[in-house]
Structures are given as structure tokens and as C-alpha cells.
Design a protein around this motif. Structure first.
Motif, PDB file in Angstrom:
ATOM      1  N   SER A   6       0.850  -1.187   0.000  1.00 36.38           N
ATOM      2  CA  SER A   6       0.000   0.000   0.000  1.00 36.38           C
ATOM      3  C   SER A   6       0.888   1.239   0.000  1.00 36.38           C
ATOM      4  CB  SER A   6      -0.888   0.025   1.245  1.00 36.38           C
ATOM      5  OG  SER A   6      -1.754  -1.087   1.230  1.00 36.38           O
ATOM      6  N   GLY A   7       0.429   2.260  -0.664  1.00 33.08           N
ATOM      7  CA  GLY A   7       1.174   3.512  -0.687  1.00 33.08           C
ATOM      8  C   GLY A   7       0.927   4.362   0.547  1.00 33.08           C
ATOM      9  N   GLU A   8      -0.064   4.011   1.319  1.00 29.46           N
ATOM     10  CA  GLU A   8      -0.437   4.777   2.522  1.00 29.46           C
ATOM     11  C   GLU A   8       0.308   4.219   3.732  1.00 29.46           C
ATOM     12  OE1 GLU A   8      -2.355   7.412   2.328  1.00 29.46           O
ATOM     13  OE2 GLU A   8      -2.792   7.079   0.207  1.00 29.46           O
ATOM     14  N   LEU A   9       1.529   4.640   3.921  1.00 33.72           N
ATOM     15  CA  LEU A   9       2.362   4.071   4.974  1.00 33.72           C
ATOM     16  C   LEU A   9       1.949   4.484   6.378  1.00 33.72           C
ATOM     17  CD1 LEU A   9       5.841   4.515   3.284  1.00 33.72           C
ATOM     18  CD2 LEU A   9       4.297   2.557   3.201  1.00 33.72           C
ATOM     19  N   ASP A  10       1.324   5.629   6.510  1.00 29.38           N
ATOM     20  CA  ASP A  10       0.991   6.146   7.838  1.00 29.38           C
ATOM     21  C   ASP A  10      -0.481   5.990   8.201  1.00 29.38           C
ATOM     22  OD1 ASP A  10       3.636   6.982   8.232  1.00 29.38           O
ATOM     23  OD2 ASP A  10       3.253   8.856   7.168  1.00 29.38           O
ATOM     24  N   ASP A  11      -1.259   5.280   7.385  1.00 33.32           N
ATOM     25  CA  ASP A  11      -2.695   5.139   7.620  1.00 33.32           C
ATOM     26  C   ASP A  11      -3.045   3.654   7.614  1.00 33.32           C
ATOM     27  OD1 ASP A  11      -5.458   5.117   7.591  1.00 33.32           O
ATOM     28  OD2 ASP A  11      -5.639   6.667   6.046  1.00 33.32           O
ATOM     29  N   MET A  12      -3.036   3.042   8.801  1.00 29.93           N
ATOM     30  CA  MET A  12      -3.271   1.607   8.907  1.00 29.93           C
ATOM     31  C   MET A  12      -4.689   1.219   8.487  1.00 29.93           C
ATOM     32  SD  MET A  12      -0.268   0.674   9.428  1.00 29.93           S
ATOM     33  CE  MET A  12      -0.731  -0.983   9.108  1.00 29.93           C
ATOM     34  N   GLU A  13      -5.641   2.121   8.651  1.00 29.74           N
ATOM     35  CA  GLU A  13      -7.000   1.823   8.189  1.00 29.74           C
ATOM     36  C   GLU A  13      -7.035   1.744   6.663  1.00 29.74           C
ATOM     37  OE1 GLU A  13      -9.857   4.493   9.904  1.00 29.74           O
ATOM     38  OE2 GLU A  13      -9.317   3.914  11.953  1.00 29.74           O
ATOM     39  N   ALA A  14      -6.304   2.621   5.998  1.00 25.40           N
ATOM     40  CA  ALA A  14      -6.232   2.574   4.537  1.00 25.40           C
ATOM     41  C   ALA A  14      -5.529   1.303   4.083  1.00 25.40           C
ATOM     42  CB  ALA A  14      -5.511   3.813   3.999  1.00 25.40           C
ATOM     43  N   VAL A  15      -4.486   0.894   4.793  1.00 30.49           N
ATOM     44  CA  VAL A  15      -3.790  -0.351   4.462  1.00 30.49           C
ATOM     45  C   VAL A  15      -4.747  -1.529   4.619  1.00 30.49           C
ATOM     46  CG1 VAL A  15      -1.917  -1.912   5.140  1.00 30.49           C
ATOM     47  CG2 VAL A  15      -1.499   0.555   5.028  1.00 30.49           C
ATOM     48  N   ALA A  16      -5.536  -1.527   5.700  1.00 29.20           N
ATOM     49  CA  ALA A  16      -6.502  -2.613   5.923  1.00 29.20           C
ATOM     50  C   ALA A  16      -7.555  -2.644   4.815  1.00 29.20           C
ATOM     51  CB  ALA A  16      -7.162  -2.462   7.291  1.00 29.20           C
ATOM     52  N   ARG A  17      -8.049  -1.477   4.391  1.00 31.61           N
ATOM     53  CA  ARG A  17      -9.024  -1.435   3.290  1.00 31.61           C
ATOM     54  C   ARG A  17      -8.396  -1.951   1.995  1.00 31.61           C
ATOM     55  NH1 ARG A  17     -10.154   3.502   5.678  1.00 31.61           N
ATOM     56  NH2 ARG A  17      -8.951   4.618   4.086  1.00 31.61           N
ATOM     57  N   ASP A  18      -7.166  -1.556   1.759  1.00 37.11           N
ATOM     58  CA  ASP A  18      -6.455  -1.991   0.559  1.00 37.11           C
ATOM     59  C   ASP A  18      -6.252  -3.508   0.580  1.00 37.11           C
ATOM     60  OD1 ASP A  18      -5.090  -1.419  -1.901  1.00 37.11           O
ATOM     61  OD2 ASP A  18      -3.196  -1.658  -0.834  1.00 37.11           O
ATOM     62  N   ALA A  19      -5.873  -4.049   1.734  1.00 35.08           N
ATOM     63  CA  ALA A  19      -5.680  -5.494   1.863  1.00 35.08           C
ATOM     64  C   ALA A  19      -6.996  -6.237   1.647  1.00 35.08           C
ATOM     65  CB  ALA A  19      -5.094  -5.828   3.234  1.00 35.08           C
TER      66      ALA A  19
END
Length: 170
Positions: A142-155
Motif C-alpha cells: 500500500s502507498g499509505e504508509l501512515d494510515d493503517m486503516e487505509a492499508v486494511a481497506r487496501d488489503a
């Protein structure tokens, strides 16, 4: 290279780690491959091959590993237009266990942002290639390194399209 080899030698779980080489068609990639095949005892469970653009490169790496007595599973990184176009062939190459998506480099090469619907289209194309070959697809970082919620949505979005795992940024 030396630091990675030293770290792997000290790691009790090294037999479960896949190591990302430099592009295998480059002098740095060839040096990485030589260093890993010469290490005693073997230091990793498999290799991630960046800039995978043809089944010939995968076959050459497999041949080098086999000649060194170190056959290892391979996960080619699809991060270029050429790799995306040839993904089905690459997935069927010897020793491939998974295709891995490199959306950041792919987008940079193409001059576009690979996100949202574009990312889903690439994931689906690679999932089809992987499924046809009977291998897994691993989603890119994920390109959003500082946003774990965005990483979770991406995953979750990747998992919904058949990705069996996700790479993290290095």
C-alpha cells in the motif's frame, strides 16, 4: 548484500523468509543470486524477483539455482507493462509459486496512479494469469504508509479479488 546475508544467518526463521533480489538481469541481481547460492547453510525459503518481464529470465534463475544445488520457489514481481502483458507466461515458468504485484513501479513506468478501479483491474488481470497457472497472487504494498486503516481497506480489496497475501514496503 553482506548485511542481508549476515541478518539471514542470524535469523532462526530464515527458512521461512523470501528474499527480494535486485532485478536478476542486472549485474547487481546476478551478484545477489551468486551470494545467496553460495551461502552455507541455505539462508532463505525462496526469492522475490523484481522487474519480471519474461519467462526466460525466470527460467534462467531457476537453472542457476538448480545448477548450484539450491532449487528455490520464486515469486516474480510484476511491475512493468511488459511484465503485465506477459504475466500468464511468467506465472507458468519453472519454480514460480506466486505472482506479486508491484503497483507503485508499474504506475511510475506507465505515468499513471495505479489505485482504485485501475488497481482492481490490474489485480484481476494478474489473478486470472495466476489462476490459469495454478499459483497464488500476492498483492503489492500500500502507498499509505501512515494510515493503517487505509492499508486494511487496501488489503481487503486485494483479498476480495483473490490475492492470497500482501507485500509490505521495504
Amino acid at each position: 548484500r553482506t548485511a542481508v546475508l549476515e541478518r539471514l544467518a542470524a535469523e532462526p526463521q530464515a527458512g521461512r523468509i523470501l528474499v527480494r533480489l535486485n532485478a536478476p538481469a542486472t549485474p547487481a541481481g546476478l551478484a545477489d543470486l551468486a551470494a545467496l547460492t553460495a551461502a552455507e547453510p541455505p539462508l532463505c525459503a525462496g526469492l522475490i524477483l523484481p522487474k519480471a518481464e519474461s519467462p526466460g529470465v525466470i527460467a534462467a534463475v531457476t537453472a542457476a539455482l538448480t545448477a548450484a544445488g539450491r532449487p528455490l520457489p520464486l515469486a516474480p514481481l510484476i511491475e512493468s507493462g511488459a511484465g503485465l502483458r506477459r504475466a500468464a507466461e511468467i506465472a507458468k515458468a519453472p519454480s514460480v509459486i506466486a505472482l506479486a504485484l508491484g503497483p507503485l513501479d508499474l504506475g511510475a513506468e506507465l505515468g499513471v496512479r495505479i489505485e482504485g478501479q485501475a488497481l482492481d483491474a490490474v489485480r484481476l488481470a494478474l489473478r486470472l494469469a495466476a489462476a490459469e497457472a495454478g499459483v497464488q497472487l500476492w498483492d503489492g504494498p500500500s502507498g499509505e504508509l501512515d494510515d493503517m486503516e487505509a492499508v486494511a481497506r487496501d488489503a481487503a480489496a486485494g483479498a476480495a479479488l483473490g490475492c492470497a497475501g500482501k507485500l509490505c514496503i521495504h
